[in-house]
Design a protein around this motif. Structure first.
Motif, PDB file in Angstrom:
ATOM      1  N   ALA A  15       7.758  12.206   7.783  1.00 18.40           N
ATOM      2  CA  ALA A  15       7.548  13.643   7.965  1.00 18.40           C
ATOM      3  C   ALA A  15       7.034  13.947   9.371  1.00 18.40           C
ATOM      4  CB  ALA A  15       6.575  14.176   6.916  1.00 18.40           C
ATOM      5  N   LEU A  16       6.102  13.133   9.859  1.00 14.21           N
ATOM      6  CA  LEU A  16       5.561  13.342  11.201  1.00 14.21           C
ATOM      7  C   LEU A  16       6.632  13.100  12.257  1.00 14.21           C
ATOM      8  CD1 LEU A  16       3.247  13.920  13.118  1.00 14.21           C
ATOM      9  CD2 LEU A  16       2.544  11.518  12.908  1.00 14.21           C
ATOM     10  N   ALA A  17       7.411  12.028  12.100  1.00 13.37           N
ATOM     11  CA  ALA A  17       8.468  11.735  13.072  1.00 13.37           C
ATOM     12  C   ALA A  17       9.517  12.839  13.078  1.00 13.37           C
ATOM     13  CB  ALA A  17       9.116  10.390  12.750  1.00 13.37           C
ATOM     14  N   LEU A  18       9.891  13.324  11.896  1.00 12.57           N
ATOM     15  CA  LEU A  18      10.869  14.415  11.791  1.00 12.57           C
ATOM     16  C   LEU A  18      10.321  15.690  12.430  1.00 12.57           C
ATOM     17  CD1 LEU A  18      13.381  15.869  10.697  1.00 12.57           C
ATOM     18  CD2 LEU A  18      12.221  16.024   8.486  1.00 12.57           C
ATOM     19  N   ALA A  19       9.062  16.024  12.123  1.00 14.26           N
ATOM     20  CA  ALA A  19       8.456  17.238  12.659  1.00 14.26           C
ATOM     21  C   ALA A  19       8.385  17.186  14.188  1.00 14.26           C
ATOM     22  CB  ALA A  19       7.068  17.434  12.068  1.00 14.26           C
ATOM     23  N   ALA A  77       9.268  29.800  13.101  1.00 20.22           N
ATOM     24  CA  ALA A  77       8.794  28.419  12.997  1.00 20.22           C
ATOM     25  C   ALA A  77       9.502  27.684  11.865  1.00 20.22           C
ATOM     26  CB  ALA A  77       7.290  28.384  12.779  1.00 20.22           C
ATOM     27  N   THR A  78       9.733  26.399  12.072  1.00 17.96           N
ATOM     28  CA  THR A  78      10.259  25.519  11.025  1.00 17.96           C
ATOM     29  C   THR A  78       9.078  24.863  10.320  1.00 17.96           C
ATOM     30  OG1 THR A  78      12.253  25.039  12.303  1.00 17.96           O
ATOM     31  CG2 THR A  78      11.687  23.498  10.538  1.00 17.96           C
ATOM     32  N   VAL A  79       9.094  24.874   8.991  1.00 13.45           N
ATOM     33  CA  VAL A  79       8.016  24.271   8.211  1.00 13.45           C
ATOM     34  C   VAL A  79       8.510  22.949   7.622  1.00 13.45           C
ATOM     35  CG1 VAL A  79       6.468  24.531   6.241  1.00 13.45           C
ATOM     36  CG2 VAL A  79       7.024  26.509   7.649  1.00 13.45           C
ATOM     37  N   VAL A  80       7.799  21.882   7.918  1.00 12.23           N
ATOM     38  CA  VAL A  80       8.091  20.559   7.358  1.00 12.23           C
ATOM     39  C   VAL A  80       6.978  20.218   6.385  1.00 12.23           C
ATOM     40  CG1 VAL A  80       8.386  18.095   7.843  1.00 12.23           C
ATOM     41  CG2 VAL A  80       9.294  19.804   9.443  1.00 12.23           C
ATOM     42  N   VAL A  81       7.332  19.944   5.140  1.00 10.69           N
ATOM     43  CA  VAL A  81       6.344  19.604   4.114  1.00 10.69           C
ATOM     44  C   VAL A  81       6.354  18.102   3.863  1.00 10.69           C
ATOM     45  CG1 VAL A  81       5.650  19.919   1.711  1.00 10.69           C
ATOM     46  CG2 VAL A  81       6.522  21.870   3.014  1.00 10.69           C
ATOM     47  N   ASP A  82       5.197  17.483   4.014  1.00 11.92           N
ATOM     48  CA  ASP A  82       5.035  16.070   3.670  1.00 11.92           C
ATOM     49  C   ASP A  82       4.735  15.991   2.176  1.00 11.92           C
ATOM     50  OD1 ASP A  82       4.329  13.427   3.328  1.00 11.92           O
ATOM     51  OD2 ASP A  82       2.423  13.592   4.415  1.00 11.92           O
ATOM     52  N   ALA A  83       5.774  15.717   1.393  1.00  9.15           N
ATOM     53  CA  ALA A  83       5.601  15.595  -0.056  1.00  9.15           C
ATOM     54  C   ALA A  83       5.456  14.116  -0.397  1.00  9.15           C
ATOM     55  CB  ALA A  83       6.800  16.204  -0.790  1.00  9.15           C
ATOM     56  N   GLY A  84       4.221  13.632  -0.388  1.00  2.00           N
ATOM     57  CA  GLY A  84       3.977  12.247  -0.782  1.00  2.00           C
ATOM     58  C   GLY A  84       4.341  12.035  -2.246  1.00  2.00           C
ATOM     59  N   TRP A  85       4.049  10.855  -2.768  1.00  2.00           N
ATOM     60  CA  TRP A  85       4.512  10.516  -4.113  1.00  2.00           C
ATOM     61  C   TRP A  85       3.948  11.452  -5.175  1.00  2.00           C
ATOM     62  CZ3 TRP A  85       8.343   8.957  -6.539  1.00  2.00           C
ATOM     63  CH2 TRP A  85       8.283   8.393  -7.825  1.00  2.00           C
ATOM     64  N   SER A  86       2.654  11.784  -5.093  1.00  5.12           N
ATOM     65  CA  SER A  86       2.068  12.657  -6.113  1.00  5.12           C
ATOM     66  C   SER A  86       2.679  14.047  -6.061  1.00  5.12           C
ATOM     67  CB  SER A  86       0.546  12.735  -5.942  1.00  5.12           C
ATOM     68  OG  SER A  86       0.205  13.209  -4.655  1.00  5.12           O
ATOM     69  N   THR A  87       2.912  14.580  -4.856  1.00  2.00           N
ATOM     70  CA  THR A  87       3.524  15.902  -4.724  1.00  2.00           C
ATOM     71  C   THR A  87       4.981  15.870  -5.148  1.00  2.00           C
ATOM     72  OG1 THR A  87       2.025  16.397  -2.891  1.00  2.00           O
ATOM     73  CG2 THR A  87       3.946  17.825  -3.148  1.00  2.00           C
ATOM     74  N   THR A  88       5.684  14.802  -4.816  1.00  2.00           N
ATOM     75  CA  THR A  88       7.080  14.669  -5.240  1.00  2.00           C
ATOM     76  C   THR A  88       7.176  14.687  -6.762  1.00  2.00           C
ATOM     77  OG1 THR A  88       7.746  13.446  -3.252  1.00  2.00           O
ATOM     78  CG2 THR A  88       9.107  13.159  -5.208  1.00  2.00           C
ATOM     79  N   CYS A  89       6.307  13.927  -7.425  1.00  2.00           N
ATOM     80  CA  CYS A  89       6.315  13.900  -8.895  1.00  2.00           C
ATOM     81  C   CYS A  89       6.048  15.291  -9.460  1.00  2.00           C
ATOM     82  CB  CYS A  89       5.275  12.913  -9.413  1.00  2.00           C
ATOM     83  SG  CYS A  89       5.681  11.178  -9.103  1.00  2.00           S
ATOM     84  N   ALA A  90       5.089  16.012  -8.849  1.00  2.00           N
ATOM     85  CA  ALA A  90       4.778  17.365  -9.331  1.00  2.00           C
ATOM     86  C   ALA A  90       5.978  18.287  -9.156  1.00  2.00           C
ATOM     87  CB  ALA A  90       3.572  17.906  -8.582  1.00  2.00           C
ATOM     88  N   LEU A  91       6.684  18.155  -8.044  1.00  2.00           N
ATOM     89  CA  LEU A  91       7.864  18.994  -7.807  1.00  2.00           C
ATOM     90  C   LEU A  91       8.971  18.674  -8.805  1.00  2.00           C
ATOM     91  CD1 LEU A  91       8.077  18.940  -3.904  1.00  2.00           C
ATOM     92  CD2 LEU A  91       7.668  20.948  -5.343  1.00  2.00           C
ATOM     93  N   ASP A 116      -2.579   8.762  18.243  1.00  2.00           N
ATOM     94  CA  ASP A 116      -1.717   8.074  19.207  1.00  2.00           C
ATOM     95  C   ASP A 116      -0.255   8.466  18.989  1.00  2.00           C
ATOM     96  OD1 ASP A 116      -3.958   6.774  20.161  1.00  2.00           O
ATOM     97  OD2 ASP A 116      -3.622   4.979  18.924  1.00  2.00           O
ATOM     98  N   ARG A 117       0.542   8.287  20.028  1.00  2.00           N
ATOM     99  CA  ARG A 117       1.965   8.553  19.914  1.00  2.00           C
ATOM    100  C   ARG A 117       2.602   7.591  18.905  1.00  2.00           C
ATOM    101  NH1 ARG A 117       4.312   9.402  26.076  1.00  2.00           N
ATOM    102  NH2 ARG A 117       3.102  11.301  26.581  1.00  2.00           N
ATOM    103  N   LEU A 118       3.631   8.075  18.253  1.00  2.00           N
ATOM    104  CA  LEU A 118       4.392   7.202  17.358  1.00  2.00           C
ATOM    105  C   LEU A 118       5.113   6.145  18.180  1.00  2.00           C
ATOM    106  CD1 LEU A 118       6.018   9.798  14.908  1.00  2.00           C
ATOM    107  CD2 LEU A 118       4.180   8.178  14.389  1.00  2.00           C
ATOM    108  N   PRO A 119       5.344   4.959  17.621  1.00  2.00           N
ATOM    109  CA  PRO A 119       6.160   3.961  18.323  1.00  2.00           C
ATOM    110  C   PRO A 119       7.515   4.550  18.697  1.00  2.00           C
ATOM    111  CG  PRO A 119       5.104   2.996  16.397  1.00  2.00           C
ATOM    112  CD  PRO A 119       4.840   4.465  16.327  1.00  2.00           C
ATOM    113  N   LYS A 120       8.058   4.147  19.831  1.00  2.00           N
ATOM    114  CA  LYS A 120       9.283   4.749  20.354  1.00  2.00           C
ATOM    115  C   LYS A 120      10.433   4.699  19.349  1.00  2.00           C
ATOM    116  CE  LYS A 120       8.336   4.018  25.272  1.00  2.00           C
ATOM    117  NZ  LYS A 120       8.797   3.366  26.522  1.00  2.00           N
ATOM    118  N   ALA A 121      10.586   3.577  18.673  1.00  4.31           N
ATOM    119  CA  ALA A 121      11.707   3.443  17.738  1.00  4.31           C
ATOM    120  C   ALA A 121      11.537   4.361  16.534  1.00  4.31           C
ATOM    121  CB  ALA A 121      11.849   1.990  17.281  1.00  4.31           C
ATOM    122  N   VAL A 122      10.299   4.548  16.083  1.00  2.00           N
ATOM    123  CA  VAL A 122      10.044   5.455  14.960  1.00  2.00           C
ATOM    124  C   VAL A 122      10.273   6.897  15.393  1.00  2.00           C
ATOM    125  CG1 VAL A 122       8.298   6.280  13.325  1.00  2.00           C
ATOM    126  CG2 VAL A 122       8.432   3.839  13.884  1.00  2.00           C
TER     127      VAL A 122
END
Length: 224
Positions: free
Chosen positions: A13-17, A86-100, A185-191
């Motif tokens: 989610a962070l890399a995409l955002a 603005a574009t909204v990116v939602v980080d839906a971790g496992w618990s949020t995914t299950c709820a959805l 810190d910055r994300l690794p370049k490949a990520v």
């Protein structure tokens, strides 16, 4: 959305955002409880808690918004205010995914990304999430770009279709992130390159033209 527990949804989610933020204003929202948040240390600037129950921060061009401790009734606050463009990116971790998946919430109109590790049990669980969602979704595959044969053989019809139609983006496994987690810190370049490739896949109009060309030709960290 996480395809299974521990998939790496927050990192993706962070890399995409950040990839989308190269072309415009982006708000990254984490619905996980504070104790489960993968983005707790991701902002570089903390701005405090707003009146709606969101902990706000900044990370470069990103607005990073995390859930503050829930109210006594456990209700989730509404999404925080954002600019109209603005574009909204939602980080839906496992618990949020299950709820959805267990709710009647409509995901129509959302660009969906399902995150999975490249292992046999992971791709089997991710297939279940893809089938339950029903809508078209991109897949972020955390692990080697060349899938092990056992993992390939474990793919169900939705995952096989995503791979055959170019809807799967490889996200390299990074040892430092596994140990330190997401920090300021910055994300690794490949990520980061994988995040740009995902941004081009799910929202090509929001990605700067030179980045789109880099993603197509593979100049962005070898992602193809």
């Amino acid at each position: 959305m996480a395809g299974h527990a521990g998939a790496g949804a927050s990192t993706v989610a962070l890399a995409l955002a950040e990839g989308l933020a190269e072309g415009g204003r982006v708000q990254l929202v984490d619905y996980s409880e504070p104790a489960r948040s993968g983005l707790a240390a991701a902002p570089t600037i903390e701005l405090g808690i707003d009146g709606a129950g969101w902990r706000c921060g900044r990370r470069g061009r990103l607005d990073v918004v995390r859930l503050a401790p829930r109210s006594a009734d456990g209700a989730l606050p509404r999404l925080p205010e954002a600019d109209a463009d603005a574009t909204v990116v939602v980080d839906a971790g496992w618990s949020t995914t299950c709820a959805l998946l267990d709710s009647s919430t409509s995901l129509a109109g959302c660009a969906l990304v399902v995150v999975t590790r490249v292992t046999v049990p992971a791709v089997r669980q991710a297939e279940h999430v893809l089938a339950t969602v029903g809508a078209e979704a991109a897949v972020a595959a955390v692990g080697p770009a060349r899938w092990p044969r056992l993992a390939e053989a474990s793919c169900g019809p939705r995952l096989r279709e995503a791979r055959s139609t170019g809807q799967v983006v490889p996200v390299p496994f990074d040892q430092r992130l596994q140990i330190a987690g997401l920090t300021g810190d910055r994300l690794p370049k490949a990520v980061a390159a994988a995040g740009r490739a995902l941004a081009e896949l799910v929202m090509p109009a929001a990605t700067p033209r030179h980045r789109r060309q880099a993603a197509r030709t593979g100049r962005a960290g070898g992602i193809r």
